[in-house]
Every structure is written in C-alpha cells, then in structure tokens.
Design a protein around this motif. Structure first.
Motif, short mmCIF file in Angstrom:
data_model
loop_
_atom_site.label_atom_id
_atom_site.label_comp_id
_atom_site.label_asym_id
_atom_site.label_seq_id
_atom_site.Cartn_x
_atom_site.Cartn_y
_atom_site.Cartn_z
N GLY A 92 0.79 -1.23 0.00
CA GLY A 92 0.00 0.00 0.00
C GLY A 92 0.82 1.28 0.00
O GLY A 92 0.57 2.19 -0.80
N THR A 93 1.81 1.38 0.88
CA THR A 93 2.62 2.61 0.96
C THR A 93 3.39 2.82 -0.34
O THR A 93 3.56 3.95 -0.80
N SER A 94 3.84 1.72 -0.95
CA SER A 94 4.67 1.81 -2.15
C SER A 94 3.88 2.25 -3.39
O SER A 94 4.46 2.58 -4.42
N SER A 154 -2.06 -9.62 -0.03
CA SER A 154 -1.46 -9.45 -1.36
C SER A 154 -0.12 -10.17 -1.45
O SER A 154 0.28 -10.62 -2.53
N ASP A 155 0.58 -10.29 -0.32
CA ASP A 155 1.84 -11.06 -0.32
C ASP A 155 1.56 -12.48 -0.80
O ASP A 155 2.32 -13.07 -1.56
N THR A 156 0.44 -13.03 -0.31
CA THR A 156 0.10 -14.42 -0.64
C THR A 156 -0.25 -14.55 -2.12
O THR A 156 0.13 -15.53 -2.78
N THR A 208 8.43 -3.20 -0.14
CA THR A 208 7.64 -2.61 0.94
C THR A 208 8.30 -1.35 1.47
O THR A 208 9.19 -0.79 0.83
N ASP A 209 7.83 -0.88 2.66
CA ASP A 209 8.35 0.39 3.18
C ASP A 209 9.51 0.23 4.16
O ASP A 209 9.91 1.17 4.82
N VAL A 210 10.02 -1.00 4.30
CA VAL A 210 11.26 -1.22 5.06
C VAL A 210 12.24 -1.94 4.12
O VAL A 210 11.83 -2.46 3.08
N THR A 211 13.53 -1.96 4.50
CA THR A 211 14.52 -2.52 3.57
C THR A 211 14.59 -4.05 3.60
O THR A 211 15.33 -4.64 2.82
N GLY A 212 13.85 -4.68 4.49
CA GLY A 212 13.88 -6.14 4.53
C GLY A 212 13.24 -6.63 5.81
O GLY A 212 12.52 -5.89 6.48
N VAL A 213 13.53 -7.88 6.16
CA VAL A 213 13.04 -8.44 7.42
C VAL A 213 14.06 -8.09 8.50
O VAL A 213 15.26 -8.32 8.34
N TYR A 214 13.59 -7.52 9.58
CA TYR A 214 14.44 -7.14 10.69
C TYR A 214 14.29 -8.13 11.85
O TYR A 214 13.35 -8.94 11.86
N THR A 215 15.21 -8.01 12.81
CA THR A 215 15.14 -8.88 14.00
C THR A 215 13.84 -8.65 14.76
O THR A 215 13.37 -9.52 15.48
N SER A 216 13.27 -7.43 14.62
CA SER A 216 11.95 -7.15 15.17
C SER A 216 11.40 -5.93 14.42
O SER A 216 12.12 -5.35 13.59
N ASP A 217 10.17 -5.55 14.69
CA ASP A 217 9.57 -4.43 13.95
C ASP A 217 10.36 -3.14 14.19
O ASP A 217 10.34 -2.60 15.31
N PRO A 218 11.06 -2.62 13.16
CA PRO A 218 11.93 -1.46 13.37
C PRO A 218 11.14 -0.19 13.73
O PRO A 218 11.71 0.77 14.21
N ARG A 219 9.83 -0.23 13.51
CA ARG A 219 9.03 0.94 13.85
C ARG A 219 8.91 1.10 15.38
O ARG A 219 8.69 2.18 15.88
N TYR A 220 9.04 -0.01 16.10
CA TYR A 220 8.86 0.03 17.56
C TYR A 220 10.11 -0.33 18.35
O TYR A 220 10.30 0.16 19.45
N GLY A 244 4.26 -8.22 11.05
CA GLY A 244 3.37 -7.91 9.92
C GLY A 244 4.06 -7.75 8.57
O GLY A 244 3.39 -7.51 7.57
N VAL A 245 5.36 -7.93 8.50
CA VAL A 245 6.07 -7.66 7.24
C VAL A 245 5.70 -8.64 6.13
O VAL A 245 5.73 -8.29 4.95
N LEU A 246 5.30 -9.86 6.49
CA LEU A 246 4.84 -10.83 5.48
C LEU A 246 3.57 -11.52 5.98
O LEU A 246 3.47 -11.85 7.17
P1 ADP Z 1 2.99 -3.39 2.82
O1 ADP Z 1 1.91 -2.37 2.74
O2 ADP Z 1 4.14 -3.08 1.90
O3 ADP Z 1 2.50 -4.79 2.68
P2 ADP Z 1 3.19 -3.76 5.68
O4 ADP Z 1 2.84 -2.60 6.55
O5 ADP Z 1 2.22 -4.86 5.55
O6 ADP Z 1 3.65 -3.20 4.27
O7 ADP Z 1 4.57 -4.42 6.19
C1 ADP Z 1 5.70 -3.62 6.41
C2 ADP Z 1 5.77 -3.21 7.89
O8 ADP Z 1 5.97 -4.39 8.67
C3 ADP Z 1 6.95 -2.34 8.26
O9 ADP Z 1 6.67 -0.99 8.07
C4 ADP Z 1 7.20 -2.69 9.72
O10 ADP Z 1 6.70 -1.70 10.60
C5 ADP Z 1 6.42 -3.99 9.94
N1 ADP Z 1 7.20 -5.08 10.54
C6 ADP Z 1 6.78 -5.87 11.56
N2 ADP Z 1 7.72 -6.75 11.88
C7 ADP Z 1 8.76 -6.55 11.06
C8 ADP Z 1 10.04 -7.18 10.91
N3 ADP Z 1 10.42 -8.20 11.67
N4 ADP Z 1 10.87 -6.72 9.94
C9 ADP Z 1 10.49 -5.69 9.15
N5 ADP Z 1 9.30 -5.05 9.25
C10 ADP Z 1 8.45 -5.47 10.20
#
Ligand code: ADP
Ligand code: ASP
Ligand code: MG
Length: 416
Positions: free
Chosen positions: A10-12, A153-155, A173-185, A209-211
């Motif tokens: 959505g953000t992209s 939509s990922d599915t 997506t709006d982050v550069t990849g999968v992080y160790t945890s949600d980088p927003r928090y 929520g990233v995937l």
């Molecule tokens: P999109 O609209 O592109 O599908 P989402 O909001 O569904 O994007 O997923 C991206 C978001 O997932 C990121 O902005 C981030 O806040 C969140 N997120 C949660 N856990 C993680 C993680 N382990 N690594 C990266 N992002 C994560």
C-alpha cells in the motif's frame, strides 16, 4: 525468458508519483528481458477507509458484500499502474483476482487459494505484456469474490510465483527487509540478510506484519525464492529460504509481538471427557479463533479453562458463553483485556535448552507480569500486559544479542 513476480504494498503505491515509479521499475525489468507479473495492494490506507465506510452503515457487515467492497481497492491500483505503463510505451494489462484465475475456498475475509488457472496469465505474458494482478483476492468455485485476509497481497504474489514457476518473488515494501523485530517500535532492530522459511513463518504467525503468514507457507511448500526489499531505496533486501546462513551463533533470530489480546477464564467446568470439546466447538462454530489454552484441575475436581482471543471478539465470546451457561455447566466466567503476546523465535532453540528460562528471567528483571506462556519447537511466547509490550520486547531483544550494537561487537571480536 524467465518470469519474475513482484509485489508492491500500500505505501509503495500510495500516490500517483509512486505509481509512476512502480511503472518505471516494471519497464526496467522487462527491458532486462524478463516476463513480469506485478501484484499490487490498494493505495495507502484505502482498505482501512473502505472498512470505515462499512462500519458507518452497519456493525455487522454481510461477509460477501464486505469482500465485494474491499476488492475494489486493489482494482484502483492495477488500472492506474497500467495507465502509467502505457504512458511510457509499455504494453500492459490489468487483471482482477478472478480474471487472473485465482480460485479460493468459498470463505469470506480469510479465504485460502485452492488453485491458480494460469492460461490467461500465460497468454498475456507470451504476447509480451506486463501483467498487473490485483492482490488479496480471488473467486470461489461458486463464482463469488473473496479476499485472502488483511495483508494477503503477499500471498497472491507468492502463489502466482509458485504457479508460474517464476525465478523469484520480490516483495517491495516500506522497510529494507526483514528485521530482528519491527523497526518501527524496537529501536535497535537490525536487518537480517537471510532468514529460514520456518523462522519467518513463525515470526509472521506471531505478529511480524512484514509478510502474510500464508505467503511464507506457499514459499516454503513450493520452494519459491522470496526476497523482501525496499520500494524506495535500491539496497539489498532479505532472502527467505530453506536454510538461512547463520550470521552469528544466535539461538534467537527474531522477536515478534501482537497486541489486542484478551484472556478469558471459565471456572469450575465439569471434569468430563467432552467438556473441552463442547466449549471450543461452540466458539469455533462462531468463527472465534483461539490461541493459547490452559486447563487446570480445581481442588473440588472441577476444571478451570483459560484461553486467549483477539480483543475484538470479546463481546461475541462472552455472549456465547453466557447464553450456554446451562449446557456448559460452569460457575463463573471472567476476562482480562489489554494484554499482548511477546515471542522469541529461532531454530537454534531446538538444541539449546534454557531459552524459556532466560526469557522469564529477563521479564522478571523488568518486573513484567507473565500471564500465560506457549511454546513451539522454535518459539516461546509470553502473554504480558499491553503497556509493557515494547519495554519487554526491547529488553529481550537486547538480552538475546539481537541489537544492532551487539552485532557490531561480534564483528569487532571476529576481526580482533
Ligand atoms: P505493505 O503495505 O508493503 O504490505 P506492511 O505494513 O504490511 O507493508 O509491512 C511492512 C511493515 O511491517 C513495516 O513498516 C514494519 O513496521 C512492519 N514489521 C513488523 N515486523 C517486522 C520485521 N520483523 N521486519 C520488518 N518489518 C516489520
Ligand atoms: N489491501 C489489503 C490490506 O490492506 C491487502 C494487502 O495490502 O495486502 O490488507
Ligand atoms: Mg503487508
């Protein structure tokens, strides 16, 4: 000519400039010689806005009509991207889920894909067109439009990659990849260069929520090469694969959390063989998802049962239990809301005992109350008060060596 599948969230695709940028990216991939299938989400927060519209009309929207409504979001995006592609001289076609041959169960809001009939897709691709598919939707055998669940939509993208035997599936997506945890928090969260299907699956189910969890399930089952990367920056993303290289010898690879959890306790149920089945059948028939369950014997030989649900289902759950008081034969029911679940995940746990004990020690030091616990082979989850969720997550993230600074220390030690 290899087929590639890519998906933009959505953000992209949040505004028309971003849509034009996506079109440029598709052109580039095609110029490199690929057949390109692109899945897009609804623009920005437009799915949320559609949900709000329905809420303004009714508290309990008809599930079929809800899916009819929600699928319009993605339809806006596919047509706009195709217009943008045609503007830059690329032949392209937009397809809704059913036009793309995506068949699902006859379930609304959470349907599973059962089949993908690729004839139409193949035909357009063979004609040299860029194909744009509306994410998160399909059609049931009965001909009704369905959706795959929020974030679905990922599915769509991974399922298409599997059906088309694509070379890769990239999730932009709006982050550069999968992080160790949600980088927003979690402020010290660090990007992983790779992660295994199993670890990613567990993280996704536990709230990362990233995937979309089912996307990871598809990727694992069909061995799809899945990459999560940024739609804004041209930097390396995270590869999700069978055996991720261990960057470091860490037992815990990631941490996920989920809020809006309520614990319900039903007291003094009869100690019969069918007590549990009667209680949980009642809830499942009304589509109430249960997560953790604990059953305890009382001193007078009855049983107490506690379970967790999504807080949005509390009203329905309590109504059901109250309405069935006589048949269930319990003495009391109560609940505790504003809870959350913090989970640590890592395949290294299989061979390392003591991870749960470490988790409890960290939570004790932080004076965080543990309400319930659940474990799997590669995860431990603790239910804690929602107000403590981020503080607890940061403490655990740091203790298990996931922080960005920890990584630097390990690198320096290696070089010394
Ligand atoms: P999109 O609209 O592109 O599908 P989402 O909001 O569904 O994007 O997923 C991206 C978001 O997932 C990121 O902005 C981030 O806040 C969140 N997120 C949660 N856990 C993680 C993680 N382990 N690594 C990266 N992002 C994560
Ligand atoms: N638009 C849908 C949602 O917001 C599907 C998706 O973005 O994956 O949940
Ligand atoms: Mg998403």
């Amino acid at each position: 000519m290899a087929t590639i599948v890519q998906k933009f969230g959505g953000t992209s695709v949040g505004d028309t400039d971003k849509i034009k940028r996506v079109a440029q990216g598709i052109k580039q991939r095609m110029d490199e010689g690929h057949k390109v299938v692109t899945v897009v989400s609804a623009m920005g927060k437009s799915t949320d806005k559609l949900v709000e519209l329905a809420d303004e009309i009714t508290e309990d929207p008809d599930p079929r009509e809800m899916d009819m409504l929600l699928t319009t979001g993605e339809q806006v995006t596919i047509s706009l991207v195709v217009m943008a592609l045609k503007e830059i001289g690329v032949d392209a076609v937009s397809l809704t889920g059913w036009q793309a041959g995506i068949v699902t169960e006859e379930v609304y809001q959470d349907a599973r894909i059962t089949d993908i009939q690729t004839e139409t897709l193949d035909q357009h691709l063979n004609e040299g067109k860029a194909v744009l598919v509306a994410g998160f939707q399909g059609v049931s055998e009965e001909g009704n439009i369905t959706t795959l669940g929020r974030g679905g939509s990922d599915t769509t993208a991974v399922a298409l990659a599997a059906a088309l035997d694509a070379e890769s599936c990239s999730i932009y997506t709006d982050v550069t990849g999968v992080y160790t945890s949600d980088p927003r928090y979690v402020k010290n969260a660090r990007q992983l260069s790779s992660i295994s299907y199993d670890e990613m699956l567990e993280l996704a189910y536990l709230g990362a929520g990233v995937l979309h969890p089912r996307a990871v399930e598809f990727a694992k089952n069909y061995n799809v090469k899945l990459v999560v990367r940024s739609s804004m920056e041209n930097v390396e993303g995270t590869i999700v694969e069978e055996e991720a290289s261990m960057e470091q010898n860490l037992t815990v690879r990631g941490l996920a959390f989920d809020d809006n959890i309520t614990k319900v306790t039903v007291e003094r149920l009869p100690n019969h063989y069918d007590t549990m089945s009667n209680l949980f059948k009642l809830l499942s028939e009304e589509g109430i998802n249960i997560d953790i369950i604990i059953q305890q014997m009382t001193s007078d030989h009855g049983i107490n049962v506690s379970f967790t649900i999504d807080s949005s289902k509390l009203g329905k759950t309590m109504d059901l239990i109250h309405a069935n008081r006589e048949t269930l034969c319990y003495s009391e029911v109560h609940h505790e809301s504003s809870l959350s679940k913090v989970s640590i995940v890592g395949s290294g746990m299989i061979s390392n005992p003591g991870v749960a004990a470490d988790m409890f020690k960290v939570l004790a030091e932080e004076e965080v109350a543990i309400k319930m616990v659940s474990t799997s082979e590669i995860a431990v989850s603790s239910v804690v008060p929602e107000k403590d969720m981020i503080r607890a997550s940061e403490a655990l993230h740091s203790f298990f060596g996931l922080d960005a600074q920890e990584q630097e220390k390990i690198e320096l030690a290696k070089q010394a």
